[in-house]
Design a protein around this motif. Structure first.
Motif, PDB file in Angstrom:
ATOM      1  N   PHE A   8      64.117 -43.811 -31.077  1.00  8.52           N
ATOM      2  CA  PHE A   8      63.407 -43.138 -29.990  1.00  8.52           C
ATOM      3  C   PHE A   8      63.922 -43.616 -28.634  1.00  8.52           C
ATOM      4  N   ALA A   9      64.094 -44.931 -28.486  1.00 13.51           N
ATOM      5  CA  ALA A   9      64.578 -45.487 -27.223  1.00 13.51           C
ATOM      6  C   ALA A   9      66.003 -45.010 -26.923  1.00 13.51           C
ATOM      7  N   ALA A  10      66.842 -44.934 -27.944  1.00 13.76           N
ATOM      8  CA  ALA A  10      68.215 -44.463 -27.747  1.00 13.76           C
ATOM      9  C   ALA A  10      68.229 -42.998 -27.338  1.00 13.76           C
ATOM     10  N   HIS A  11      67.408 -42.174 -28.008  1.00 11.89           N
ATOM     11  CA  HIS A  11      67.344 -40.754 -27.651  1.00 11.89           C
ATOM     12  C   HIS A  11      66.844 -40.581 -26.219  1.00 11.89           C
ATOM     13  N   ARG A  12      65.867 -41.385 -25.854  1.00 10.87           N
ATOM     14  CA  ARG A  12      65.323 -41.296 -24.496  1.00 10.87           C
ATOM     15  C   ARG A  12      66.376 -41.698 -23.458  1.00 10.87           C
ATOM     16  N   GLU A  13      67.123 -42.756 -23.746  1.00  9.89           N
ATOM     17  CA  GLU A  13      68.168 -43.206 -22.819  1.00  9.89           C
ATOM     18  C   GLU A  13      69.257 -42.144 -22.673  1.00  9.89           C
ATOM     19  N   LEU A  14      69.693 -41.585 -23.797  1.00  2.76           N
ATOM     20  CA  LEU A  14      70.742 -40.569 -23.749  1.00  2.76           C
ATOM     21  C   LEU A  14      70.267 -39.319 -23.005  1.00  2.76           C
ATOM     22  N   ALA A  15      69.026 -38.920 -23.224  1.00  3.36           N
ATOM     23  CA  ALA A  15      68.493 -37.748 -22.507  1.00  3.36           C
ATOM     24  C   ALA A  15      68.408 -38.026 -21.011  1.00  3.36           C
ATOM     25  N   SER A  16      68.043 -39.247 -20.639  1.00  5.68           N
ATOM     26  CA  SER A  16      67.944 -39.582 -19.216  1.00  5.68           C
ATOM     27  C   SER A  16      69.314 -39.616 -18.544  1.00  5.68           C
ATOM     28  N   LYS A  17      70.374 -39.830 -19.314  1.00  6.03           N
ATOM     29  CA  LYS A  17      71.724 -39.844 -18.753  1.00  6.03           C
ATOM     30  C   LYS A  17      72.355 -38.457 -18.736  1.00  6.03           C
ATOM     31  N   GLY A  18      71.608 -37.440 -19.169  1.00  6.25           N
ATOM     32  CA  GLY A  18      72.085 -36.072 -19.091  1.00  6.25           C
ATOM     33  C   GLY A  18      72.815 -35.565 -20.323  1.00  6.25           C
ATOM     34  N   VAL A  19      72.727 -36.282 -21.440  1.00  5.33           N
ATOM     35  CA  VAL A  19      73.371 -35.851 -22.678  1.00  5.33           C
ATOM     36  C   VAL A  19      72.448 -34.836 -23.361  1.00  5.33           C
ATOM     37  N   LYS A  20      73.018 -33.738 -23.795  1.00 13.69           N
ATOM     38  CA  LYS A  20      72.219 -32.708 -24.458  1.00 13.69           C
ATOM     39  C   LYS A  20      71.788 -33.185 -25.842  1.00 13.69           C
ATOM     40  N   GLU A  21      70.634 -32.674 -26.288  1.00 13.05           N
ATOM     41  CA  GLU A  21      70.079 -33.122 -27.570  1.00 13.05           C
ATOM     42  C   GLU A  21      71.005 -32.822 -28.740  1.00 13.05           C
ATOM     43  N   VAL A  22      71.704 -31.708 -28.697  1.00 14.23           N
ATOM     44  CA  VAL A  22      72.605 -31.374 -29.803  1.00 14.23           C
ATOM     45  C   VAL A  22      73.762 -32.382 -29.900  1.00 14.23           C
ATOM     46  N   ASN A  23      74.051 -33.097 -28.831  1.00 12.81           N
ATOM     47  CA  ASN A  23      75.099 -34.114 -28.853  1.00 12.81           C
ATOM     48  C   ASN A  23      74.597 -35.475 -29.316  1.00 12.81           C
ATOM     49  N   TYR A  24      73.381 -35.856 -28.923  1.00 10.77           N
ATOM     50  CA  TYR A  24      72.898 -37.169 -29.349  1.00 10.77           C
ATOM     51  C   TYR A  24      72.098 -37.114 -30.645  1.00 10.77           C
ATOM     52  N   ASN A  25      71.738 -35.924 -31.094  1.00  7.16           N
ATOM     53  CA  ASN A  25      71.037 -35.773 -32.367  1.00  7.16           C
ATOM     54  C   ASN A  25      71.606 -34.550 -33.089  1.00  7.16           C
ATOM     55  N   PRO A  26      72.885 -34.626 -33.502  1.00 11.63           N
ATOM     56  CA  PRO A  26      73.519 -33.453 -34.109  1.00 11.63           C
ATOM     57  C   PRO A  26      72.870 -33.064 -35.438  1.00 11.63           C
ATOM     58  N   PRO A  27      72.991 -31.784 -35.815  1.00 11.97           N
ATOM     59  CA  PRO A  27      72.375 -31.319 -37.059  1.00 11.97           C
ATOM     60  C   PRO A  27      72.806 -32.120 -38.287  1.00 11.97           C
ATOM     61  N   LEU A  28      74.070 -32.528 -38.350  1.00  9.47           N
ATOM     62  CA  LEU A  28      74.545 -33.314 -39.483  1.00  9.47           C
ATOM     63  C   LEU A  28      73.790 -34.638 -39.590  1.00  9.47           C
ATOM     64  N   PHE A  29      73.576 -35.315 -38.472  1.00 11.63           N
ATOM     65  CA  PHE A  29      72.871 -36.588 -38.492  1.00 11.63           C
ATOM     66  C   PHE A  29      71.397 -36.388 -38.835  1.00 11.63           C
ATOM     67  N   ARG A  30      70.773 -35.301 -38.335  1.00  8.52           N
ATOM     68  CA  ARG A  30      69.377 -35.019 -38.694  1.00  8.52           C
ATOM     69  C   ARG A  30      69.253 -34.804 -40.193  1.00  8.52           C
TER      70      ARG A  30
END
Length: 130
Positions: A8-30
């Motif tokens: 959760f903390a990593a996703h929040r950090e990546l979103a705050s840096k402007g990374v799109k969700e599909v890049n930090y949580n790709p379908p393959l990883f989900r």
């Protein structure tokens, strides 16, 4: 629970840096997380894990499609396997290198030092909006 908090903390950090969700949580990883694997976001994952996680499925699908739609009657099985393996390695290296470079560019907090708190307490660590 520790893994989920860090995720959760990593996703929040990546979103705050402007990374799109599909890049930090790709379908393959989900999909792989639903199957029980504990994968970090690709930006925080180790180089070899990214190489394998992105290279193997893509290479296998590409090799199978090439065999079915083009190579079956034209080349030997050995040649097809070599080409698919080469594609797998190249694509995996490309993706792992891109995520490694992006991690350095964004100056992300290392996975081991990410906060291990709950989503509710994560809000306390954010700067106040005025």
């Amino acid at each position: 629970m520790l893994f989920e908090h860090r995720l959760f903390a990593a996703h929040r950090e990546l979103a705050s840096k402007g990374v799109k969700e599909v890049n930090y949580n790709p379908p393959l990883f989900r999909l792989l997380r639903r199957l029980g694997l504990r994968l970090r976001p690709p930006h925080h994952e180790r180089f070899l894990v990214n190489l394998l996680a992105f290279g193997l499925p893509t290479g296998a699908i590409w090799g199978l499609l090439m065999w079915c739609f083009g190579w079956q009657h034209e080349v030997s099985l050995g040649y097809a396997l070599r080409q698919a393996s080469f594609f797998t390695l190249c694509f995996g290296l490309l993706m792992a290198t891109l995520f490694w470079g992006r991690r350095r560019q964004l100056k992300l907090i290392p996975w081991e030092t990410l906060p291990c708190s709950t989503p509710r307490t994560q809000q306390r660590w954010q700067p106040r909006q005025s």
